[in-house]
Design a protein around this motif. Structure first.
Motif, PDB file in Angstrom:
ATOM      1  N   GLY A   6     -24.110   3.935  35.068  1.00 42.28           N
ATOM      2  CA  GLY A   6     -24.908   3.220  34.081  1.00 42.28           C
ATOM      3  C   GLY A   6     -24.575   1.749  33.970  1.00 42.28           C
ATOM      4  N   GLU A   7     -25.450   1.048  33.273  1.00 43.64           N
ATOM      5  CA  GLU A   7     -25.271  -0.374  33.021  1.00 43.64           C
ATOM      6  C   GLU A   7     -25.018  -0.600  31.536  1.00 43.64           C
ATOM      7  OE1 GLU A   7     -25.152  -2.590  35.366  1.00 43.64           O
ATOM      8  OE2 GLU A   7     -25.724  -1.231  37.000  1.00 43.64           O
ATOM      9  N   GLY A   8     -24.021  -1.402  31.231  1.00 38.79           N
ATOM     10  CA  GLY A   8     -23.665  -1.649  29.845  1.00 38.79           C
ATOM     11  C   GLY A   8     -24.771  -2.319  29.059  1.00 38.79           C
ATOM     12  N   PHE A   9     -24.733  -2.145  27.748  1.00 39.48           N
ATOM     13  CA  PHE A   9     -25.710  -2.753  26.851  1.00 39.48           C
ATOM     14  C   PHE A   9     -25.105  -4.012  26.209  1.00 39.48           C
ATOM     15  CE2 PHE A   9     -26.645   1.797  26.992  1.00 39.48           C
ATOM     16  CZ  PHE A   9     -27.983   1.771  27.381  1.00 39.48           C
ATOM     17  N   LEU A  10     -25.944  -4.727  25.478  1.00 38.72           N
ATOM     18  CA  LEU A  10     -25.489  -5.950  24.806  1.00 38.72           C
ATOM     19  C   LEU A  10     -24.243  -5.692  23.969  1.00 38.72           C
ATOM     20  CD1 LEU A  10     -25.709  -8.857  23.701  1.00 38.72           C
ATOM     21  CD2 LEU A  10     -27.344  -7.974  22.013  1.00 38.72           C
ATOM     22  N   ASP A  11     -24.267  -4.628  23.178  1.00 38.55           N
ATOM     23  CA  ASP A  11     -23.138  -4.348  22.288  1.00 38.55           C
ATOM     24  C   ASP A  11     -21.836  -4.168  23.068  1.00 38.55           C
ATOM     25  OD1 ASP A  11     -25.271  -4.282  20.577  1.00 38.55           O
ATOM     26  OD2 ASP A  11     -24.598  -2.519  19.478  1.00 38.55           O
ATOM     27  N   ASP A  12     -21.904  -3.588  24.268  1.00 43.42           N
ATOM     28  CA  ASP A  12     -20.695  -3.389  25.069  1.00 43.42           C
ATOM     29  C   ASP A  12     -20.064  -4.731  25.428  1.00 43.42           C
ATOM     30  OD1 ASP A  12     -21.017  -0.531  25.192  1.00 43.42           O
ATOM     31  OD2 ASP A  12     -22.616  -0.854  26.648  1.00 43.42           O
ATOM     32  N   TYR A  13     -20.885  -5.666  25.840  1.00 45.45           N
ATOM     33  CA  TYR A  13     -20.382  -6.989  26.227  1.00 45.45           C
ATOM     34  C   TYR A  13     -19.905  -7.780  25.009  1.00 45.45           C
ATOM     35  CZ  TYR A  13     -22.218  -6.376  30.948  1.00 45.45           C
ATOM     36  OH  TYR A  13     -22.446  -5.933  32.235  1.00 45.45           O
TER      37      TYR A  13
ATOM     38  N   GLN B 199      -9.653 -16.303  28.936  1.00 42.99           N
ATOM     39  CA  GLN B 199     -10.366 -16.367  30.208  1.00 42.99           C
ATOM     40  C   GLN B 199     -11.325 -15.186  30.351  1.00 42.99           C
ATOM     41  OE1 GLN B 199      -6.745 -16.601  32.718  1.00 42.99           O
ATOM     42  NE2 GLN B 199      -7.688 -18.376  33.703  1.00 42.99           N
ATOM     43  N   GLN B 200     -10.837 -14.001  30.060  1.00 46.58           N
ATOM     44  CA  GLN B 200     -11.658 -12.798  30.206  1.00 46.58           C
ATOM     45  C   GLN B 200     -12.810 -12.803  29.212  1.00 46.58           C
ATOM     46  OE1 GLN B 200      -8.931  -9.479  29.908  1.00 46.58           O
ATOM     47  NE2 GLN B 200      -7.647 -10.277  31.536  1.00 46.58           N
ATOM     48  N   ALA B 201     -12.566 -13.287  28.008  1.00 46.62           N
ATOM     49  CA  ALA B 201     -13.637 -13.360  27.006  1.00 46.62           C
ATOM     50  C   ALA B 201     -14.738 -14.295  27.478  1.00 46.62           C
ATOM     51  CB  ALA B 201     -13.075 -13.835  25.667  1.00 46.62           C
ATOM     52  N   GLU B 202     -14.366 -15.415  28.072  1.00 49.22           N
ATOM     53  CA  GLU B 202     -15.365 -16.363  28.565  1.00 49.22           C
ATOM     54  C   GLU B 202     -16.181 -15.744  29.700  1.00 49.22           C
ATOM     55  OE1 GLU B 202     -15.406 -21.082  28.946  1.00 49.22           O
ATOM     56  OE2 GLU B 202     -14.096 -20.166  30.438  1.00 49.22           O
ATOM     57  N   LYS B 203     -15.535 -15.022  30.601  1.00 46.02           N
ATOM     58  CA  LYS B 203     -16.246 -14.403  31.719  1.00 46.02           C
ATOM     59  C   LYS B 203     -17.228 -13.339  31.233  1.00 46.02           C
ATOM     60  CE  LYS B 203     -12.629 -15.144  35.197  1.00 46.02           C
ATOM     61  NZ  LYS B 203     -11.614 -14.484  36.072  1.00 46.02           N
ATOM     62  N   ILE B 204     -16.790 -12.502  30.299  1.00 46.29           N
ATOM     63  CA  ILE B 204     -17.669 -11.453  29.772  1.00 46.29           C
ATOM     64  C   ILE B 204     -18.842 -12.079  29.018  1.00 46.29           C
ATOM     65  CG2 ILE B 204     -17.818  -9.634  28.013  1.00 46.29           C
ATOM     66  CD1 ILE B 204     -16.685  -8.629  30.587  1.00 46.29           C
ATOM     67  N   THR B 205     -18.586 -13.153  28.289  1.00 43.73           N
ATOM     68  CA  THR B 205     -19.658 -13.813  27.547  1.00 43.73           C
ATOM     69  C   THR B 205     -20.654 -14.473  28.494  1.00 43.73           C
ATOM     70  OG1 THR B 205     -18.093 -14.206  25.738  1.00 43.73           O
ATOM     71  CG2 THR B 205     -20.151 -15.436  25.689  1.00 43.73           C
ATOM     72  N   GLN B 206     -20.171 -15.037  29.589  1.00 45.04           N
ATOM     73  CA  GLN B 206     -21.074 -15.600  30.585  1.00 45.04           C
ATOM     74  C   GLN B 206     -21.997 -14.527  31.157  1.00 45.04           C
ATOM     75  OE1 GLN B 206     -18.160 -17.368  33.198  1.00 45.04           O
ATOM     76  NE2 GLN B 206     -18.379 -19.405  32.290  1.00 45.04           N
ATOM     77  N   LEU B 207     -21.440 -13.364  31.458  1.00 41.19           N
ATOM     78  CA  LEU B 207     -22.256 -12.255  31.955  1.00 41.19           C
ATOM     79  C   LEU B 207     -23.261 -11.805  30.899  1.00 41.19           C
ATOM     80  CD1 LEU B 207     -19.619 -10.070  33.855  1.00 41.19           C
ATOM     81  CD2 LEU B 207     -21.625 -11.165  34.854  1.00 41.19           C
ATOM     82  N   MET B 208     -22.827 -11.759  29.641  1.00 40.39           N
ATOM     83  CA  MET B 208     -23.717 -11.378  28.552  1.00 40.39           C
ATOM     84  C   MET B 208     -24.922 -12.317  28.483  1.00 40.39           C
ATOM     85  SD  MET B 208     -22.859 -11.297  24.456  1.00 40.39           S
ATOM     86  CE  MET B 208     -23.025 -13.100  24.327  1.00 40.39           C
ATOM     87  N   CYS B 209     -24.668 -13.602  28.598  1.00 44.51           N
ATOM     88  CA  CYS B 209     -25.759 -14.574  28.541  1.00 44.51           C
ATOM     89  C   CYS B 209     -26.701 -14.428  29.727  1.00 44.51           C
ATOM     90  CB  CYS B 209     -25.189 -15.992  28.475  1.00 44.51           C
ATOM     91  SG  CYS B 209     -24.299 -16.373  26.942  1.00 44.51           S
TER      92      CYS B 209
END
Length: 238
Positions: free
Chosen positions: A31-38, A59-69
């Motif tokens: 599966g693919e994660g949803f907005l809430d997961d990110y 660093q990890q928070a910035e990477k996950i947020t970039q993917l979220m956007c």
């Protein structure tokens, strides 16, 4: 416990490109994660950073947020869809704004974008944060269902202070003990040492100019001359 949970997510619920899965069983990610997961994962990483000041979490928070956007942003109307916008197999892409027993992904996204803007000083995060807050403000919903969004809005509307502590490693524990003595929701802290200065300069470019040991307190993108003791610092913190 938090570190073990994060390690499990990164090992078993994260694909090679950094995107999130929704299930892991018998060695298989599905599966693919949803907005809430990110959004929730980024929020957790920022919380770990604020409690440990270990830059790897930032660093990890910035990477996950970039993917979220990249995956969920509604570039036209603002806000974030609940599921990936490029998933053409779905005929409907909902966008949730209501904060119930748990805050919605859009409200959490607003908070993490504001926090990243304050911590990194990067204009891209400020632009994302302002766009997200405006999109949320345009929703005609009851304030009772917007509690977490209001937390994010408070971080943007009320004055904040950014503290860059250029210190030696042995000074980190006293600083952490001092900061933990009082709740300061409008204070964002970065610790710069000889060991992390290059990493920090990449994450928060404005810190590269601070070379002399001391506490640099900034507000509205303007920084004071360095302060050299915690007692002096206490006099100027909110």
């Amino acid at each position: 416990a938090a570190k073990k949970s994060l390690q499990f997510i990164q090992t078993h619920l994260t694909y090679a490109d950094g995107s999130l899965a929704v299930r892991y069983r018998d060695g298989e990610q599905i599966g693919e994660g949803f907005l809430d997961d990110y959004a929730y994962l980024s929020w957790a990483l920022l919380s770990l950073y604020e409690n440990t000041f270990q830059l790897t979490y930032l660093q990890q928070a910035e990477k996950i947020t970039q993917l979220m956007c990249q995956k969920f942003a509604d570039e036209i109307n603002g806000g974030f869809f609940f599921n990936e916008k490029d998933n053409h197999a779905l005929i409907y892409h909902p966008k949730e704004w209501y904060d119930g027993a748990l805050p919605c992904g859009n409200s959490v996204a607003a908070l993490i974008l504001v926090k990243l803007a304050h911590l990194t000083g990067k204009n891209q995060w400020q632009q994302w944060a302002d766009k997200q807050l405006q999109a949320a403000a345009n929703q005609q919903t009851s304030p009772l269902g917007r509690s977490f969004y209001l937390v994010a809005l408070m971080q943007r509307l009320y004055p904040t202070q950014e503290l860059v502590a250029v210190i030696d490693d042995h000074d980190i524990i006293p600083l952490k003990q001092y900061l933990s003595s009082k709740f300061r929701p409008q204070l964002n802290v970065l610790i710069k040492t000889a060991n992390n200065s290059q990493t920090l300069a990449h994450l928060a470019p404005f810190t590269a100019d601070f070379k002399r040991n001391g506490y640099y307190l900034c507000q509205n993108q303007t920084c004071r001359q360095p302060i050299f003791t915690l007692d002096e610092l206490a006099k100027v913190l909110f």
